[in-house]
Scaffold this motif. Structure first.
Motif, mmCIF file in Angstrom:
data_model
loop_
_atom_site.group_PDB
_atom_site.id
_atom_site.type_symbol
_atom_site.label_atom_id
_atom_site.label_comp_id
_atom_site.label_asym_id
_atom_site.label_seq_id
_atom_site.Cartn_x
_atom_site.Cartn_y
_atom_site.Cartn_z
ATOM 1 N N VAL A 29 0.864 -1.168 0.000
ATOM 2 C CA VAL A 29 0.000 0.000 0.000
ATOM 3 C C VAL A 29 0.906 1.225 0.000
ATOM 4 O O VAL A 29 1.809 1.336 0.802
ATOM 5 C CB VAL A 29 -0.929 0.004 1.234
ATOM 6 C CG1 VAL A 29 -1.778 1.258 1.249
ATOM 7 C CG2 VAL A 29 -1.785 -1.244 1.254
ATOM 8 N N CYS A 30 0.632 2.144 -0.952
ATOM 9 C CA CYS A 30 1.442 3.365 -1.081
ATOM 10 C C CYS A 30 0.650 4.556 -0.558
ATOM 11 O O CYS A 30 -0.568 4.527 -0.470
ATOM 12 C CB CYS A 30 1.797 3.614 -2.552
ATOM 13 S SG CYS A 30 2.645 2.235 -3.331
ATOM 14 N N THR A 31 1.372 5.617 -0.280
ATOM 15 C CA THR A 31 0.697 6.855 0.114
ATOM 16 C C THR A 31 -0.075 7.393 -1.079
ATOM 17 O O THR A 31 0.217 7.065 -2.216
ATOM 18 C CB THR A 31 1.715 7.901 0.598
ATOM 19 O OG1 THR A 31 2.647 8.150 -0.447
ATOM 20 C CG2 THR A 31 2.435 7.437 1.844
ATOM 21 N N MET A 32 -1.050 8.218 -0.814
ATOM 22 C CA MET A 32 -1.940 8.697 -1.870
ATOM 23 C C MET A 32 -1.508 10.050 -2.441
ATOM 24 O O MET A 32 -2.304 10.759 -3.022
ATOM 25 C CB MET A 32 -3.379 8.814 -1.333
ATOM 26 C CG MET A 32 -3.969 7.485 -0.908
ATOM 27 S SD MET A 32 -4.100 6.309 -2.240
ATOM 28 C CE MET A 32 -5.323 7.072 -3.248
ATOM 29 N N ASP A 33 -0.224 10.413 -2.302
ATOM 30 C CA ASP A 33 0.204 11.690 -2.858
ATOM 31 C C ASP A 33 0.402 11.572 -4.370
ATOM 32 O O ASP A 33 0.473 10.474 -4.913
ATOM 33 C CB ASP A 33 1.473 12.201 -2.168
ATOM 34 C CG ASP A 33 2.610 11.203 -2.192
ATOM 35 O OD1 ASP A 33 2.345 10.001 -2.357
ATOM 36 O OD2 ASP A 33 3.767 11.624 -2.056
ATOM 37 N N VAL A 34 0.454 12.694 -5.008
ATOM 38 C CA VAL A 34 0.602 12.732 -6.460
ATOM 39 C C VAL A 34 1.735 13.685 -6.818
ATOM 40 O O VAL A 34 2.152 14.507 -6.012
ATOM 41 C CB VAL A 34 -0.700 13.179 -7.171
ATOM 42 C CG1 VAL A 34 -1.768 12.134 -7.026
ATOM 43 C CG2 VAL A 34 -1.160 14.520 -6.678
#
Length: 124
Positions: A29-34
């Protein structure tokens, strides 16, 4: 008895891990930043690449139109004939005048200085 339950729970966990596909066992699971790309779009992180950002779309350089040569303002060439002027001499055709003949020069006249006027004598 507690040991037997613990062993059975451990065995059930091991069997469930073996029966799951490898991809499901290693789900990340990765962070939701873009990240904003140079073209203004956004990309998110990719779990299959260790949470690295996905590649930005490639920016194609704008297509430059092929420059056309400017239209000639003047004709490329005129006839090579000559025109005799009334006072003598010749003139050629001029591309800047749509191949019309150049004007004839004014006849040359020697410069005559004006004569100084004599002072008038008084009448007696």
């Amino acid at each position: 008895m507690k040991v037997a339950y613990s062993f059975m729970a451990l065995a059930a966990l091991a069997l469930s891990m073996v029966s799951l596909p490898a991809q499901a066992r290693m789900m990340m699971v990765c962070t939701m930043d873009v990240k904003q790309c140079p073209d203004g779009s956004y990309v998110s992180r990719d779990a299959s690449r260790g949470c690295a950002f996905k590649a930005c779309p490639t920016i194609k350089p704008p297509v430059k139109p092929i420059p056309r040569p400017p239209k000639p303002l003047l004709p490329r060439g005129c006839a090579k004939d000559l025109r005799m002027c009334p006072g003598g001499g010749f003139v050629t055709r001029n591309p800047a005048r749509n191949c019309a003949f150049n004007p004839c020069p004014r006849p040359w006249r020697p410069h005559r200085p004006e004569r100084p006027q004599r002072p008038m004598r008084p009448h007696h």
